[in-house]
Scaffold this active site. Structure first.
Site, PDB file in Angstrom:
ATOM      1  N   THR A   6      -4.576  10.070   6.286  1.00  0.00           N
ATOM      2  CA  THR A   6      -4.918  10.654   4.989  1.00  0.00           C
ATOM      3  C   THR A   6      -5.728  11.935   5.171  1.00  0.00           C
ATOM      4  OG1 THR A   6      -6.410  10.296   3.109  1.00  0.00           O
ATOM      5  CG2 THR A   6      -6.843   8.974   5.033  1.00  0.00           C
ATOM      6  N   ASP A   7      -5.662  12.814   4.173  1.00  0.00           N
ATOM      7  CA  ASP A   7      -6.488  14.034   4.236  1.00  0.00           C
ATOM      8  C   ASP A   7      -7.971  13.703   4.092  1.00  0.00           C
ATOM      9  OD1 ASP A   7      -6.508  13.359   1.528  1.00  0.00           O
ATOM     10  OD2 ASP A   7      -6.030  15.377   0.807  1.00  0.00           O
ATOM     11  N   GLU A   8      -8.278  12.472   3.642  1.00  0.00           N
ATOM     12  CA  GLU A   8      -9.690  12.119   3.426  1.00  0.00           C
ATOM     13  C   GLU A   8     -10.488  12.076   4.724  1.00  0.00           C
ATOM     14  OE1 GLU A   8     -10.448   9.109   0.469  1.00  0.00           O
ATOM     15  OE2 GLU A   8      -8.563   9.533  -0.537  1.00  0.00           O
ATOM     16  N   TYR A  36     -13.848   3.809   3.757  1.00  0.00           N
ATOM     17  CA  TYR A  36     -12.376   3.899   3.884  1.00  0.00           C
ATOM     18  C   TYR A  36     -11.992   5.045   4.808  1.00  0.00           C
ATOM     19  CZ  TYR A  36      -7.677   5.599   2.749  1.00  0.00           C
ATOM     20  OH  TYR A  36      -6.389   6.078   2.836  1.00  0.00           O
ATOM     21  N   LYS A  81     -10.150   5.162   8.585  1.00  0.00           N
ATOM     22  CA  LYS A  81      -8.885   5.856   8.866  1.00  0.00           C
ATOM     23  C   LYS A  81      -9.087   6.899   9.977  1.00  0.00           C
ATOM     24  CE  LYS A  81      -5.415   5.528   6.965  1.00  0.00           C
ATOM     25  NZ  LYS A  81      -4.240   4.620   7.207  1.00  0.00           N
TER      26      LYS A  81
HETATM   27  P1  NAD Z   1      -1.476   0.004  -0.540  1.00  0.00           P
HETATM   28  O1  NAD Z   1      -2.845  -0.547  -0.637  1.00  0.00           O
HETATM   29  O2  NAD Z   1      -0.644   0.138  -1.779  1.00  0.00           O
HETATM   30  O3  NAD Z   1      -0.619  -0.853   0.500  1.00  0.00           O
HETATM   31  C1  NAD Z   1      -1.145  -1.317   1.719  1.00  0.00           C
HETATM   32  C2  NAD Z   1      -0.207  -2.395   2.237  1.00  0.00           C
HETATM   33  O4  NAD Z   1      -0.715  -2.842   3.499  1.00  0.00           O
HETATM   34  C3  NAD Z   1      -0.143  -3.635   1.327  1.00  0.00           C
HETATM   35  O5  NAD Z   1       1.198  -4.057   1.172  1.00  0.00           O
HETATM   36  C4  NAD Z   1      -0.961  -4.680   2.082  1.00  0.00           C
HETATM   37  O6  NAD Z   1      -0.542  -6.020   1.820  1.00  0.00           O
HETATM   38  C5  NAD Z   1      -0.705  -4.279   3.521  1.00  0.00           C
HETATM   39  N1  NAD Z   1      -1.754  -4.741   4.445  1.00  0.00           N
HETATM   40  C6  NAD Z   1      -3.103  -4.615   4.266  1.00  0.00           C
HETATM   41  N2  NAD Z   1      -3.748  -5.192   5.313  1.00  0.00           N
HETATM   42  C7  NAD Z   1      -2.789  -5.645   6.167  1.00  0.00           C
HETATM   43  C8  NAD Z   1      -2.838  -6.296   7.428  1.00  0.00           C
HETATM   44  N3  NAD Z   1      -3.998  -6.604   8.028  1.00  0.00           N
HETATM   45  N4  NAD Z   1      -1.660  -6.622   8.028  1.00  0.00           N
HETATM   46  C9  NAD Z   1      -0.471  -6.318   7.439  1.00  0.00           C
HETATM   47  N5  NAD Z   1      -0.380  -5.723   6.243  1.00  0.00           N
HETATM   48  C10 NAD Z   1      -1.521  -5.364   5.617  1.00  0.00           C
HETATM   49  O7  NAD Z   1      -1.640   1.428   0.176  1.00  0.00           O
HETATM   50  P2  NAD Z   1      -0.777   2.764   0.031  1.00  0.00           P
HETATM   51  O8  NAD Z   1      -1.353   3.580  -1.042  1.00  0.00           O
HETATM   52  O9  NAD Z   1       0.660   2.405   0.019  1.00  0.00           O
HETATM   53  O10 NAD Z   1      -1.145   3.467   1.415  1.00  0.00           O
HETATM   54  C11 NAD Z   1      -0.335   3.265   2.574  1.00  0.00           C
HETATM   55  C12 NAD Z   1      -0.899   4.084   3.704  1.00  0.00           C
HETATM   56  O11 NAD Z   1      -0.936   5.460   3.343  1.00  0.00           O
HETATM   57  C13 NAD Z   1      -2.345   3.712   4.060  1.00  0.00           C
HETATM   58  O12 NAD Z   1      -2.472   3.736   5.457  1.00  0.00           O
HETATM   59  C14 NAD Z   1      -3.187   4.813   3.419  1.00  0.00           C
HETATM   60  O13 NAD Z   1      -4.364   5.029   4.146  1.00  0.00           O
HETATM   61  C15 NAD Z   1      -2.241   5.994   3.515  1.00  0.00           C
HETATM   62  N6  NAD Z   1      -2.409   7.034   2.488  1.00  0.00           N
HETATM   63  C16 NAD Z   1      -2.440   6.709   1.166  1.00  0.00           C
HETATM   64  C17 NAD Z   1      -2.550   7.713   0.206  1.00  0.00           C
HETATM   65  C18 NAD Z   1      -2.548   7.401  -1.266  1.00  0.00           C
HETATM   66  O14 NAD Z   1      -2.749   8.307  -2.094  1.00  0.00           O
HETATM   67  N7  NAD Z   1      -2.298   6.174  -1.696  1.00  0.00           N
HETATM   68  C19 NAD Z   1      -2.650   9.049   0.613  1.00  0.00           C
HETATM   69  C20 NAD Z   1      -2.610   9.351   1.982  1.00  0.00           C
HETATM   70  C21 NAD Z   1      -2.476   8.329   2.895  1.00  0.00           C
HETATM   71  P1  TYD Z   2      -8.545   7.358  -6.336  1.00  0.00           P
HETATM   72  O1  TYD Z   2      -7.225   7.187  -7.020  1.00  0.00           O
HETATM   73  O2  TYD Z   2      -9.394   6.169  -6.116  1.00  0.00           O
HETATM   74  O3  TYD Z   2      -8.240   8.117  -4.961  1.00  0.00           O
HETATM   75  P2  TYD Z   2      -9.279   8.736  -3.861  1.00  0.00           P
HETATM   76  O4  TYD Z   2     -10.644   8.319  -4.177  1.00  0.00           O
HETATM   77  O5  TYD Z   2      -8.777   8.126  -2.599  1.00  0.00           O
HETATM   78  O6  TYD Z   2      -9.076  10.200  -3.930  1.00  0.00           O
HETATM   79  O7  TYD Z   2      -9.411   8.416  -7.164  1.00  0.00           O
HETATM   80  C1  TYD Z   2      -8.931   9.722  -7.427  1.00  0.00           C
HETATM   81  C2  TYD Z   2     -10.037  10.494  -8.121  1.00  0.00           C
HETATM   82  O8  TYD Z   2     -10.267   9.897  -9.398  1.00  0.00           O
HETATM   83  C3  TYD Z   2     -11.363  10.430  -7.379  1.00  0.00           C
HETATM   84  O9  TYD Z   2     -12.047  11.669  -7.543  1.00  0.00           O
HETATM   85  C4  TYD Z   2     -12.136   9.334  -8.108  1.00  0.00           C
HETATM   86  C5  TYD Z   2     -11.623   9.456  -9.531  1.00  0.00           C
HETATM   87  N1  TYD Z   2     -11.605   8.189 -10.308  1.00  0.00           N
HETATM   88  C6  TYD Z   2     -12.261   8.126 -11.547  1.00  0.00           C
HETATM   89  O10 TYD Z   2     -12.864   9.098 -12.026  1.00  0.00           O
HETATM   90  N2  TYD Z   2     -12.215   6.943 -12.230  1.00  0.00           N
HETATM   91  C7  TYD Z   2     -11.578   5.843 -11.755  1.00  0.00           C
HETATM   92  O11 TYD Z   2     -11.615   4.765 -12.425  1.00  0.00           O
HETATM   93  C8  TYD Z   2     -10.899   5.930 -10.495  1.00  0.00           C
HETATM   94  C9  TYD Z   2     -10.185   4.750  -9.917  1.00  0.00           C
HETATM   95  C10 TYD Z   2     -10.941   7.137  -9.806  1.00  0.00           C
END
Ligand code: NAD
Ligand code: TYD
Length: 337
Positions: A126-128, A151, A155
């Site tokens: 992630t970019d985070e 988090y 990562k």
């Molecule tokens: P999500 O929370 O929707 O899905 C995570 C999945 O991993 C779930 O199906 C969960 O059951 C599974 N999981 C969790 N712990 C596990 C374990 N110990 N063993 C096997 N499976 C396990 O997350 P997402 O939003 O789909 O993110 C997927 C990946 O992308 C993550 O690595 C996250 O860091 C990365 N990512 C997410 C975003 C975003 O905006 N959502 C952005 C950049 C990167």
């Molecule tokens: P989020 O979807 O949790 O992603 P991330 O924190 O990983 O970027 O949040 C996106 C942005 O929205 C972040 O600046 C936090 C804000 N946010 C709120 O203001 N209210 C909320 O209830 C949530 C879940 C997020």
């Protein structure tokens, strides 16, 4: 890539990726390993469950015996690791599972990739991991890692392990670092689905702080296409940033959602800020564009509409989620706000 282990494939991005891959490359064999935590949902994979080249295993990436069993049985040559605890707010409540899955779990998979001499290991990061930006600038692949939340630090730790396994053992690794995703099947704890669902239910929309924190948004299908490019053509050992140049302050997104749904802005409620809240993310994805020719295909205006329509047409999917354990999480996190 022939026999691919997709960990976390029942989550938001993983399930979108599995569907993309199965359509684009019907010749590949896709094996999903997922623990089905609160965020994992087999319904996300309903479209592919019956396909002969798809197999699902319920299990934990921290369980090395089980990971080895699957790699042997399914003759896995590639791991794409999506499995993670993914929500910043939950990591603030408790970081334990974030360390287990995101750090220890990734290490188990890297050890397996090393021992079985797999041909590729792709880490979905992630970019985070880069931390927070001021008003100017963007994250590039050489920006120093400076994670601020439990988090993002878990990562970043995983990314460092991936780097070390490539450097020390020559495990053929790749890392992708993407900005904030939105689209179908996103768990309703994240900003966009949470706001859509609360608005539909006429519940207040909790905006942290002044609502001026900025995220750089990408439609999930664009992210998945970029991952596929990196997994098939990326240079081993490299990191690729992925983004769509779509910076938006949170308040703008929330107002847009209300407008699309014909709801009143009086539903907005400014609440106590998230501790350590990163102010701004912005990602420079020129490397993947130049080296692999990838570009996002969706613009925000159309894709957010598509996303809102998906939540309107898939009420059953999210109603089941928010009627369960979600309620206790929601109370715990939002009550004091
Ligand atoms: P999500 O929370 O929707 O899905 C995570 C999945 O991993 C779930 O199906 C969960 O059951 C599974 N999981 C969790 N712990 C596990 C374990 N110990 N063993 C096997 N499976 C396990 O997350 P997402 O939003 O789909 O993110 C997927 C990946 O992308 C993550 O690595 C996250 O860091 C990365 N990512 C997410 C975003 C975003 O905006 N959502 C952005 C950049 C990167
Ligand atoms: P989020 O979807 O949790 O992603 P991330 O924190 O990983 O970027 O949040 C996106 C942005 O929205 C972040 O600046 C936090 C804000 N946010 C709120 O203001 N209210 C909320 O209830 C949530 C879940 C997020």
């Amino acid at each position: 890539m022939k026999n691919i282990l997709v960990t976390g494939g029942a989550g938001f991005i993983g399930s979108n990726f599995v569907k993309l891959l199965i359509n684009k490359d019907p010749g590949c064999h896709i094996v999903v390993l997922d623990k089905l935590t609160y965020a994992g949902n087999l319904k996300n994979l309903e479209d592919v469950h019956q396909k002969s080249n798809f197999k699902f295993y319920k299990g934990n990436i921290c369980n090395s015996e089980f990971v080895h069993y699957i790699i042997n049985k399914e003759k896995i040559d590639t791991i794409i690791n999506f499995a993670a605890e993914s929500h910043v707010d939950r990591s603030i409540l408790s970081s334990h599972e974030f360390i287990n899955t995101n750090v220890v779990g990734t290490n188990v998979l890297l050890e397996a990739a090393r021992n079985f001499q797999l041909s590729k290991f792709v880490q979905i990061s992630t970019d985070e991991v880069y931390g927070s930006l001021g008003k100017e600038g963007q994250f590039s692949e050489s920006t120093p890692l400076s994670p601020n939340s439990p988090y993002s630090s878990s990562k970043a730790s995983a990314d460092l392990l991936v780097r070390a396994y490539n450097h020390t053992y020559e495990v053929p690794t790749l890392i992708t670092r993407c900005s904030n995703n939105y689209g179908p099947y996103q768990f309703p704890e994240k900003l966009i689905p949470l706001m859509i669902i609360n608005a539909l239910n006429n519940k207040s929309l909790p905006i942290y702080g002044d609502g001026m924190n900025i995220r750089d948004w990408i439609f999930v299908e664009d992210h998945c296409e970029a991952i596929l490019e990196v997994a098939t053509r990326g240079k081993i050992g490299e990191v690729y940033n992925i983004g769509a140049n779509t910076e938006k302050p949170n308040i703008e997104i929330v107002k847009l959602i209300l407008k699309e749904l014909g709801k009143d802005e009086s539903l907005i409620s400014y609440v106590k800020d998230r501790p350590g809240h990163d102010r701004r993310y912005a990602i420079d994805s020129s490397k993947i564009e130049k080296e692999l020719g990838w570009k996002p295909k969706h613009n925000f205006e159309n894709a957010i509409q598509k996303t809102i329509e998906w939540y309107l047409s898939n009420k059953k999917w999210w109603e089941e989620i928010i009627s369960g354990d979600y309620q206790s999480y929601y109370k715990q996190w939002y009550i004091e706000r």
